[in-house]
Design a protein around this motif. Sequence first.
Motif, mmCIF file in Angstrom:
data_model
loop_
_atom_site.group_PDB
_atom_site.id
_atom_site.type_symbol
_atom_site.label_atom_id
_atom_site.label_comp_id
_atom_site.label_asym_id
_atom_site.label_seq_id
_atom_site.Cartn_x
_atom_site.Cartn_y
_atom_site.Cartn_z
ATOM 1 N N MET A 1 0.844 -1.192 0.000
ATOM 2 C CA MET A 1 0.000 0.000 0.000
ATOM 3 C C MET A 1 0.880 1.243 0.000
ATOM 4 N N PRO A 2 0.570 2.244 -0.816
ATOM 5 C CA PRO A 2 1.369 3.459 -0.811
ATOM 6 C C PRO A 2 1.152 4.233 0.468
ATOM 7 N N GLU A 3 2.181 4.926 0.901
ATOM 8 C CA GLU A 3 2.108 5.687 2.138
ATOM 9 C C GLU A 3 1.507 7.052 1.868
ATOM 10 N N ALA A 4 0.564 7.433 2.714
ATOM 11 C CA ALA A 4 -0.077 8.733 2.554
ATOM 12 C C ALA A 4 0.865 9.835 3.000
ATOM 13 N N ILE A 5 0.869 10.941 2.271
ATOM 14 C CA ILE A 5 1.702 12.096 2.590
ATOM 15 C C ILE A 5 0.794 13.267 2.896
ATOM 16 N N THR A 6 1.111 13.990 3.967
ATOM 17 C CA THR A 6 0.300 15.114 4.415
ATOM 18 C C THR A 6 1.031 16.415 4.170
ATOM 19 N N TYR A 7 0.305 17.422 3.662
ATOM 20 C CA TYR A 7 0.835 18.759 3.445
ATOM 21 C C TYR A 7 -0.026 19.735 4.225
ATOM 22 N N ASN A 8 0.621 20.651 4.980
ATOM 23 C CA ASN A 8 -0.090 21.631 5.778
ATOM 24 C C ASN A 8 0.195 23.032 5.289
ATOM 25 N N SER A 9 -0.828 23.898 5.349
ATOM 26 C CA SER A 9 -0.657 25.270 4.882
ATOM 27 C C SER A 9 0.214 26.091 5.806
ATOM 28 N N ASN A 10 0.391 25.674 7.067
ATOM 29 C CA ASN A 10 1.218 26.438 7.990
ATOM 30 C C ASN A 10 2.605 25.851 8.158
ATOM 31 N N ARG A 11 2.971 24.891 7.303
ATOM 32 C CA ARG A 11 4.300 24.281 7.359
ATOM 33 C C ARG A 11 5.034 24.417 6.036
ATOM 34 N N ASN A 12 4.665 25.416 5.264
ATOM 35 C CA ASN A 12 5.269 25.617 3.939
ATOM 36 C C ASN A 12 5.141 24.381 3.077
ATOM 37 N N SER A 13 4.086 23.624 3.315
ATOM 38 C CA SER A 13 3.745 22.456 2.504
ATOM 39 C C SER A 13 4.823 21.393 2.491
ATOM 40 N N SER A 14 5.605 21.308 3.582
ATOM 41 C CA SER A 14 6.585 20.243 3.670
ATOM 42 C C SER A 14 5.874 18.924 3.915
ATOM 43 N N LEU A 226 0.877 14.544 -19.976
ATOM 44 C CA LEU A 226 0.711 13.424 -19.055
ATOM 45 C C LEU A 226 -0.731 13.371 -18.554
ATOM 46 N N THR A 227 -1.257 12.154 -18.381
ATOM 47 C CA THR A 227 -2.553 11.943 -17.756
ATOM 48 C C THR A 227 -2.333 11.237 -16.432
ATOM 49 N N VAL A 228 -2.859 11.846 -15.343
ATOM 50 C CA VAL A 228 -2.556 11.395 -13.993
ATOM 51 C C VAL A 228 -3.852 11.135 -13.234
ATOM 52 N N GLY A 229 -3.855 10.077 -12.430
ATOM 53 C CA GLY A 229 -4.931 9.812 -11.487
ATOM 54 C C GLY A 229 -4.482 10.218 -10.096
ATOM 55 N N LEU A 230 -5.259 11.079 -9.441
ATOM 56 C CA LEU A 230 -4.845 11.652 -8.157
ATOM 57 C C LEU A 230 -5.960 11.479 -7.123
ATOM 58 N N PHE A 231 -5.590 10.964 -5.951
ATOM 59 C CA PHE A 231 -6.498 10.836 -4.820
ATOM 60 C C PHE A 231 -6.056 11.816 -3.733
ATOM 61 N N THR A 232 -6.997 12.608 -3.222
ATOM 62 C CA THR A 232 -6.666 13.598 -2.196
ATOM 63 C C THR A 232 -7.757 13.647 -1.136
ATOM 64 N N ILE A 233 -7.365 14.100 0.049
ATOM 65 C CA ILE A 233 -8.287 14.468 1.119
ATOM 66 C C ILE A 233 -7.867 15.846 1.599
ATOM 67 N N VAL A 234 -8.786 16.811 1.516
ATOM 68 C CA VAL A 234 -8.518 18.191 1.924
ATOM 69 C C VAL A 234 -9.369 18.488 3.155
ATOM 70 N N SER A 235 -8.771 19.112 4.155
ATOM 71 C CA SER A 235 -9.498 19.417 5.377
ATOM 72 C C SER A 235 -9.096 20.786 5.900
#
Length: 288
Positions: A1-14, A226-235
């Motif tokens: 299973m691929p590992e989920a990566i989280t990006y935060n708006s207050n962390r410069n998207s690291s 390129l054609t890409v399939g992208l899964f996201t969760i935004v909160s």
Amino acid sequence: MPEAITYNSNRNSSPVSASHHGGSGTGISGTSGAACEAASLGGFREAVCLNAGRVYDSCSGKDCLEDLRVWLTGCGQAAINEGSSVKCRDIDVLHVAMDVEEVPFNAGYYSVDMTFYFLVTLDVYGAGGCAAPQTVQGVAVFDKKVILFGSEGSVRSFRSDCSKLGTVCTDMPIAQVQTVDPVCLGLRVCEHPKPECGCDHVCFPQEIEELLGGEIVGSCGKYLYLTVGLFTIVSLEREIQMMVPVYDFCIPEKECTTSCSEDPCEMFRKIRFPVSEFFPPKQDCGCN
């Protein structure tokens, strides 16, 4: 299973790893035996106040991104121009830039503008007359916007980690984006750009050009789409104070095992056989 990566708006998207391992994997128990006993009796030791991020609204996305322009450096573009065919080897979410703004006339709602930067790894065949493929990296860009409820607040926060004069921790909600590895669905090589592309003036962060090892060039030869399939969760979440019951301290209940054992075969015998690696799971039809 691929590992989920989280990006935060207050962390410069690291990117921050979003996988959580249980107590058996880390050697740290989530709850002690005393806490489990207290929980079974319906009681707890004390109530404590914690600062925690509460999610006020979230949404999931399943986007099929068709014909994203792949931008290359000068060396990469030269290899594409000389090559006879190109294949997509891998694609990763390199960076997500986010901006949170209030929605006019809709109190408590915010727009989250996101710009995804994909790092694309390509295999170029026939470049320079070589039989072996040449590896080239490029970048693709995708913009996404969602509107979520983030509640209202007018608190101005001052903290010790941002105590310089004029530095205020505003009360805007924090946007968070979680992704898994994108899926490369297709790659096209064109002699001319798409008329509706409108991407001749894309500006890239300097860090991305440094990662690619050169300046990203514009129109000079073949074009990759390129054609890409992208899964996201935004909160959207806010840091609030909440009262929670405490059953006990999280005291480890097992000893840590060292990786340097005197008998390597004994350590090997403790490792479970990787059945899933030899027998991939089949698709579940969901019918009982």
